[in-house]
Write a protein that holds these residues in place. Structure first.
Motif, PDB file in Angstrom:
ATOM      1  N   ALA A   1       0.825  -1.211   0.000  1.00  0.00           N
ATOM      2  CA  ALA A   1       0.000   0.000   0.000  1.00  0.00           C
ATOM      3  C   ALA A   1       0.859   1.262   0.000  1.00  0.00           C
ATOM      4  O   ALA A   1       0.595   2.209  -0.753  1.00  0.00           O
ATOM      5  CB  ALA A   1      -0.932   0.000   1.207  1.00  0.00           C
ATOM      6  N   PHE A   2       1.891   1.276   0.813  1.00  0.00           N
ATOM      7  CA  PHE A   2       2.726   2.479   0.893  1.00  0.00           C
ATOM      8  C   PHE A   2       3.603   2.643  -0.349  1.00  0.00           C
ATOM      9  O   PHE A   2       3.879   3.771  -0.774  1.00  0.00           O
ATOM     10  CB  PHE A   2       3.579   2.424   2.163  1.00  0.00           C
ATOM     11  CG  PHE A   2       2.796   2.678   3.421  1.00  0.00           C
ATOM     12  CD1 PHE A   2       2.361   3.962   3.743  1.00  0.00           C
ATOM     13  CD2 PHE A   2       2.461   1.636   4.261  1.00  0.00           C
ATOM     14  CE1 PHE A   2       1.622   4.200   4.880  1.00  0.00           C
ATOM     15  CE2 PHE A   2       1.727   1.869   5.414  1.00  0.00           C
ATOM     16  CZ  PHE A   2       1.302   3.150   5.734  1.00  0.00           C
ATOM     17  N   ILE A   3       4.033   1.534  -0.942  1.00  0.00           N
ATOM     18  CA  ILE A   3       4.810   1.622  -2.186  1.00  0.00           C
ATOM     19  C   ILE A   3       3.954   2.187  -3.310  1.00  0.00           C
ATOM     20  O   ILE A   3       4.377   3.073  -4.063  1.00  0.00           O
ATOM     21  CB  ILE A   3       5.367   0.239  -2.571  1.00  0.00           C
ATOM     22  CG1 ILE A   3       6.435  -0.208  -1.573  1.00  0.00           C
ATOM     23  CG2 ILE A   3       5.964   0.275  -3.978  1.00  0.00           C
ATOM     24  CD1 ILE A   3       6.870  -1.651  -1.762  1.00  0.00           C
ATOM     25  N   VAL A   4       2.723   1.685  -3.443  1.00  0.00           N
ATOM     26  CA  VAL A   4       1.817   2.171  -4.485  1.00  0.00           C
ATOM     27  C   VAL A   4       1.497   3.643  -4.276  1.00  0.00           C
ATOM     28  O   VAL A   4       1.443   4.429  -5.229  1.00  0.00           O
ATOM     29  CB  VAL A   4       0.522   1.333  -4.510  1.00  0.00           C
ATOM     30  CG1 VAL A   4      -0.524   1.968  -5.412  1.00  0.00           C
ATOM     31  CG2 VAL A   4       0.824  -0.085  -4.980  1.00  0.00           C
ATOM     32  N   ASP A   5       1.311   4.040  -3.031  1.00  0.00           N
ATOM     33  CA  ASP A   5       1.032   5.447  -2.735  1.00  0.00           C
ATOM     34  C   ASP A   5       2.197   6.330  -3.177  1.00  0.00           C
ATOM     35  O   ASP A   5       1.989   7.407  -3.751  1.00  0.00           O
ATOM     36  CB  ASP A   5       0.773   5.618  -1.237  1.00  0.00           C
ATOM     37  CG  ASP A   5       0.424   7.051  -0.869  1.00  0.00           C
ATOM     38  OD1 ASP A   5      -0.655   7.523  -1.265  1.00  0.00           O
ATOM     39  OD2 ASP A   5       1.248   7.704  -0.195  1.00  0.00           O
ATOM     40  N   ALA A   6       3.420   5.874  -2.938  1.00  0.00           N
ATOM     41  CA  ALA A   6       4.588   6.653  -3.339  1.00  0.00           C
ATOM     42  C   ALA A   6       4.692   6.757  -4.866  1.00  0.00           C
ATOM     43  O   ALA A   6       5.044   7.812  -5.406  1.00  0.00           O
ATOM     44  CB  ALA A   6       5.857   6.013  -2.773  1.00  0.00           C
ATOM     45  N   ILE A   7       4.348   5.683  -5.569  1.00  0.00           N
ATOM     46  CA  ILE A   7       4.404   5.691  -7.030  1.00  0.00           C
ATOM     47  C   ILE A   7       3.334   6.616  -7.616  1.00  0.00           C
ATOM     48  O   ILE A   7       3.556   7.324  -8.603  1.00  0.00           O
ATOM     49  CB  ILE A   7       4.209   4.263  -7.583  1.00  0.00           C
ATOM     50  CG1 ILE A   7       5.403   3.380  -7.205  1.00  0.00           C
ATOM     51  CG2 ILE A   7       4.014   4.273  -9.094  1.00  0.00           C
ATOM     52  CD1 ILE A   7       6.687   3.718  -7.895  1.00  0.00           C
ATOM     53  N   ALA A   8       2.156   6.632  -6.996  1.00  0.00           N
ATOM     54  CA  ALA A   8       1.006   7.337  -7.574  1.00  0.00           C
ATOM     55  C   ALA A   8       1.005   8.830  -7.306  1.00  0.00           C
ATOM     56  O   ALA A   8       0.294   9.581  -7.984  1.00  0.00           O
ATOM     57  CB  ALA A   8      -0.295   6.713  -7.046  1.00  0.00           C
ATOM     58  N   ARG A   9       1.756   9.291  -6.355  1.00  0.00           N
ATOM     59  CA  ARG A   9       1.634  10.674  -5.907  1.00  0.00           C
ATOM     60  C   ARG A   9       2.160  11.704  -6.904  1.00  0.00           C
ATOM     61  O   ARG A   9       1.648  12.826  -6.968  1.00  0.00           O
ATOM     62  CB  ARG A   9       2.363  10.859  -4.562  1.00  0.00           C
ATOM     63  CG  ARG A   9       1.655  10.243  -3.366  1.00  0.00           C
ATOM     64  CD  ARG A   9       0.342  10.916  -3.089  1.00  0.00           C
ATOM     65  NE  ARG A   9      -0.426  10.249  -2.039  1.00  0.00           N
ATOM     66  CZ  ARG A   9      -1.619  10.676  -1.615  1.00  0.00           C
ATOM     67  NH1 ARG A   9      -2.164  11.748  -2.172  1.00  0.00           N
ATOM     68  NH2 ARG A   9      -2.266  10.014  -0.687  1.00  0.00           N
ATOM     69  N   ASP A  10       3.191  11.366  -7.677  1.00  0.00           N
ATOM     70  CA  ASP A  10       3.814  12.390  -8.525  1.00  0.00           C
ATOM     71  C   ASP A  10       3.183  12.492  -9.913  1.00  0.00           C
ATOM     72  O   ASP A  10       3.543  13.377 -10.693  1.00  0.00           O
ATOM     73  CB  ASP A  10       5.313  12.137  -8.659  1.00  0.00           C
ATOM     74  CG  ASP A  10       5.625  10.793  -9.320  1.00  0.00           C
ATOM     75  OD1 ASP A  10       4.669  10.031  -9.583  1.00  0.00           O
ATOM     76  OD2 ASP A  10       6.806  10.510  -9.561  1.00  0.00           O
ATOM     77  N   GLY A  11       2.255  11.602 -10.255  1.00  0.00           N
ATOM     78  CA  GLY A  11       1.543  11.714 -11.524  1.00  0.00           C
ATOM     79  C   GLY A  11       2.326  11.262 -12.737  1.00  0.00           C
ATOM     80  O   GLY A  11       1.923  11.552 -13.868  1.00  0.00           O
ATOM     81  N   GLU A  12       3.436  10.543 -12.549  1.00  0.00           N
ATOM     82  CA  GLU A  12       4.194  10.044 -13.696  1.00  0.00           C
ATOM     83  C   GLU A  12       4.941   8.778 -13.313  1.00  0.00           C
ATOM     84  O   GLU A  12       5.221   8.526 -12.129  1.00  0.00           O
ATOM     85  CB  GLU A  12       5.176  11.099 -14.206  1.00  0.00           C
ATOM     86  CG  GLU A  12       6.238  11.508 -13.200  1.00  0.00           C
ATOM     87  CD  GLU A  12       7.191  12.557 -13.767  1.00  0.00           C
ATOM     88  OE1 GLU A  12       6.744  13.367 -14.595  1.00  0.00           O
ATOM     89  OE2 GLU A  12       8.373  12.528 -13.387  1.00  0.00           O
ATOM     90  N   THR A  13       5.246   7.967 -14.313  1.00  0.00           N
ATOM     91  CA  THR A  13       5.981   6.729 -14.091  1.00  0.00           C
ATOM     92  C   THR A  13       7.047   6.554 -15.166  1.00  0.00           C
ATOM     93  O   THR A  13       6.946   7.101 -16.266  1.00  0.00           O
ATOM     94  CB  THR A  13       5.038   5.503 -14.150  1.00  0.00           C
ATOM     95  OG1 THR A  13       4.395   5.455 -15.430  1.00  0.00           O
ATOM     96  CG2 THR A  13       3.995   5.563 -13.050  1.00  0.00           C
ATOM     97  N   THR A  14       8.072   5.797 -14.830  1.00  0.00           N
ATOM     98  CA  THR A  14       9.098   5.395 -15.786  1.00  0.00           C
ATOM     99  C   THR A  14       9.264   3.876 -15.683  1.00  0.00           C
ATOM    100  O   THR A  14       8.835   3.263 -14.700  1.00  0.00           O
ATOM    101  CB  THR A  14      10.446   6.070 -15.486  1.00  0.00           C
ATOM    102  OG1 THR A  14      10.907   5.644 -14.179  1.00  0.00           O
ATOM    103  CG2 THR A  14      10.299   7.587 -15.480  1.00  0.00           C
TER     104      THR A  14
END
Length: 358
Positions: A321-334
């Motif tokens: 849950a906390f990993i997904v939250d960290a990934i989702a917060r900035d609005g972009e992925t690589t």
């Protein structure tokens, strides 16, 4: 997944039935073919649900999508639960949450980012989903913390409620939250959660779509009974623990259709849909599947609680849950973020592999 490929994969259904009732094959082959059949049938339900959603409109369609999205997982878990494998069902719950949130999302991000420097999405929508996932995790952790507190302080017999009673209460609250979430996403804030991609035109009739959902659900129940019956023997044949099979294999069987869909949409650069599919699937497991299993198990006379016996379950769910939250917060992925998610999933898989008796 292209339609011709899906039709070919449906051959796993008669193959598994033939292995079980005609060839008297070993439990290993029955388990493998039955699990594959359930995964294909889950994809059929997903497609039929999409057709229904396109035909009845966004509001009711959204309700149908979230309602039918976890049928395969729920039916499989109920059959395993009926056989008395409560620990395996708890493992399946954990596996479904970490499977879609880590492996499914990570794989989709890798697929989408392989040919792009970065992909973007609506961080507000993703943040709301990840926050809800954290709240779900807290609710799932509460019964275990309650049980642990009573035991460590040495007054467990004096507690006002049992683990089963607390789990029933928590399940009722989670189901209420699920209904509230439906109202929030489909009624009061549907403009925030509305899909930005154009809707397609339904190619299946209403009767066809409903028939596919009903028929696939019935066959899944039959296949799930076969898989459940072969579980212990398969674990012994492969020298694996039932815990590992529950977390990794059964956890992915019911959600494999979502994983394929997420990777396909990521390839089309629709990361908003990808996060919605992966995170919503995990939320659905926590808000709907787990509470329903607790309540139905109580009605069946085989009460299951939400106290996970292995602390590794709690760490895996909370960490996810906390990993997904960290990934989702900035609005972009690589692509590298996707690789990190898959890497964490592999580490959890190794931990479960070496945890529990063979």
């Amino acid at each position: 997944m292209a339609a011709p490929v899906l039709y070919i994969l449906l051959l796993f259904v008669p193959l598994s039935l033939g292995l079980k009732y005609l060839a008297s094959a070993s439990s290993l082959w029955i388990f493998i073919s039955g699990a594959a059949a359930i995964a294909v049938l889950a994809e059929c339900i997903r497609r039929a649900t999409e057709q229904l959603a396109e035909r009845v409109g966004p509001a009711i369609g959204g309700l149908l999508t979230v309602s039918f999205g976890s049928i395969a997982e729920l039916v499989l878990a109920l059959v395993v639960l009926a056989s008395g494998e409560t620990a395996v069902v708890q493992a399946q719950i954990t596996g479904s949450i970490i499977g879609t949130s880590l492996f499914g999302l990570g794989l989709a991000i890798i697929v989408g980012g392989a040919t792009r420097e970065r992909q973007t999405f609506n961080s507000e929508k993703a943040g709301l989903l990840s926050t809800l996932l954290i709240l779900v995790v807290i609710a799932l952790l509460l019964p275990a913390v309650f049980d642990y507190t009573g035991r460590i302080e040495g007054h467990a017999p004096d507690l006002r409620v049992t683990d089963e009673e607390l789990s029933l209460g928590a399940s009722a609250v989670l189901l209420v939250l699920y209904v509230a979430n439906l109202a929030y996403t489909l009624i009061t804030h549907r403009d925030v959660f509305a899909a930005v991609e154009p809707r397609g035109k339904a190619s299946w009739g209403l009767g066809t779509s409903l028939g596919v959902v009903v028929a696939a659900t019935v066959v899944i129940a039959v296949e799930a009974e076969m898989v459940s019956g072969a579980l212990t023997a398969t674990a012994g044949a492969l020298h694996l623990s039932p815990l590992f099979l529950g977390v990794i294999v059964l956890g992915l069987v019911g959600t494999i259709a979502d994983l394929f869909a997420a990777s396909w949409f990521a390839h089309q650069d629709k990361m908003g849909l990808v996060l919605n599919i992966c995170i919503s699937s995990a939320i659905q497991v926590g808000l709907v599947v787990a509470p329903l299993l607790v309540i139905i198990s109580w009605l069946m006379g085989r009460p299951m609680n939400l106290v996970f016996s292995n602390p590794l379950h709690l760490f895996a769910i909370a960490g996810t849950a906390f990993i997904v939250d960290a990934i989702a917060r900035d609005g972009e992925t690589t692509w590298f973020e996707g690789l990190l998610l898959v890497g964490v999933y592999v580490l959890f898989g190794l931990a479960f592999f070496f945890s529990g008796p063979v």
